[in-house]
Scaffold this motif. Structure first.
Motif, PDB file in Angstrom:
ATOM      1  N   UNK A  33       0.815  -1.212   0.000  1.00 38.97           N
ATOM      2  CA  UNK A  33       0.000   0.000   0.000  1.00 38.97           C
ATOM      3  C   UNK A  33       0.850   1.265   0.000  1.00 38.97           C
ATOM      4  N   UNK A  34       1.871   1.303   0.866  1.00 39.35           N
ATOM      5  CA  UNK A  34       2.640   2.547   1.011  1.00 39.35           C
ATOM      6  C   UNK A  34       3.558   2.823  -0.178  1.00 39.35           C
ATOM      7  N   UNK A  35       3.714   1.853  -1.071  1.00 40.50           N
ATOM      8  CA  UNK A  35       4.553   2.087  -2.248  1.00 40.50           C
ATOM      9  C   UNK A  35       3.962   3.178  -3.155  1.00 40.50           C
ATOM     10  N   UNK A  36       2.628   3.248  -3.202  1.00 37.32           N
ATOM     11  CA  UNK A  36       1.994   4.159  -4.175  1.00 37.32           C
ATOM     12  C   UNK A  36       0.880   5.024  -3.596  1.00 37.32           C
ATOM     13  N   UNK A  37       0.400   4.716  -2.384  1.00 33.57           N
ATOM     14  CA  UNK A  37      -0.838   5.337  -1.926  1.00 33.57           C
ATOM     15  C   UNK A  37      -0.677   6.358  -0.803  1.00 33.57           C
ATOM     16  N   UNK A  38       0.532   6.816  -0.543  1.00 29.88           N
ATOM     17  CA  UNK A  38       0.738   7.828   0.487  1.00 29.88           C
ATOM     18  C   UNK A  38       0.600   9.231  -0.085  1.00 29.88           C
TER      19      UNK A  38
END
Length: 292
Positions: A33-38
């Motif tokens: 999730x944190x690869x692209x959604x931050x």
């Protein structure tokens, strides 16, 4: 990929974390999730190896606790290390002299638990979220020590006060048992903030009431918190050097203190270096002296 709503719902349900595999599964989804959604990754102003994750509108733009990027694994590295972790733990003494493998164990624990912590940071601030975080870290360490092949309990025991009909209760996070008897007691906390005094006092009173010298150790994930204001966030240290030294010298030293994320002073101060080590020392070396 899971949405943040799904991740927040998952991390709020402690019953979904019963095995190490459950922790790994959750962490993979969070790291994906944190690869692209931050919304952003914010670098700490005073210690550049730390960062903070900021969520988007679905997480009310909340900012997480500090993350040590020297320890926090990427998804690809985590998947590689986690795939063999159960076997590594079952044969932990085989990596005693392997510095890289020991680092992997420490970083695996740190990344897994911080994935949970940061996911909880997306929720509205509450004592409930903090308690879930602490409970899940305690359970995680119990599972890890069980995987080493040791018998582990977590229970409340009553110790009679001498010359009295009164009892003092101890709720132990970890009890390592040999033939049904307690061989070592461990306290597991995400940080020592507001807790370090009690751990030293618990050891002192337990030894005096039971007239034993049962080894008493403590496990902490980190001792940092977010400080400052947006956008100039900093890392604030929650480890109380003076308190730790005072209790160690004037009261009774703990039989081991272990961190995933050591503070710099723990690596340079002579007394702290003697008493505080990284978590891999407990798992690969020190825990075995309690059971042999």
């Amino acid at each position: 990929m899971k949405t943040l709503e799904e991740i927040m719902s998952w991390v709020s349900q402690k019953e979904r974390f019963e095995k190490i595999e459950d922790y790994i599964e959750f962490s993979k989804y969070y790291l994906e999730f944190i690869q692209t959604e931050l919304q952003a990754k914010i670098i700490a102003q005073n210690e550049n190896n730390y960062c903070f994750f900021q969520y988007r509108r679905d997480g009310e733009y909340n900012v997480t606790r500090p993350i040590n990027e020297d320890l926090f694994l990427t998804l690809s590295d985590y998947e590689k290390i986690a795939s063999n972790m159960e076997n590594t733990l079952k044969n932990i003494r085989d990596i005693k002299d392997n510095e890289l493998e020991r680092k992997y164990v420490n970083n695996f624990v740190y990344t897994t638990q911080q994935s949970i912590s940061c996911a909880l940071d997306a929720l509205p601030s509450s004592n409930t979220a903090r308690k879930v975080n602490g409970d899940l870290f305690e359970r995680f360490m119990q599972l890890i020590i069980k995987t080493l092949g040791l018998t582990v309990d977590s229970e409340t025991i009553s110790v009679q006060v001498p010359n009295s009909n009164e009892f003092m209760k101890y709720q132990n996070d970890i009890e390592i048992k040999i033939n049904g008897k307690i061989a070592a007691i461990g306290s597991v906390k995400t940080s020592s903030k507001d807790r370090i005094d009690k751990i030293f006092l618990d050891k002192l009173m337990y030894h005096r009431l039971t007239q034993t010298d049962t080894p008493y150790f403590a496990i902490f994930l980190h001792d940092v918190q977010r400080a400052g204001k947006e956008p100039a966030y900093k890392v604030g240290q929650t480890f109380l050097t003076g308190h730790f030294k005072a209790y160690t010298i004037a009261l009774n030293p703990l039989d081991g203190v272990y961190y995933c994320d050591l503070r710099p002073i723990m690596k340079t101060d002579t007394l702290l270096k003697e008493h505080i080590k990284s978590l891999d020392y407990l798992l690969c070396e020190d825990i075995w002296s309690c059971v042999n």
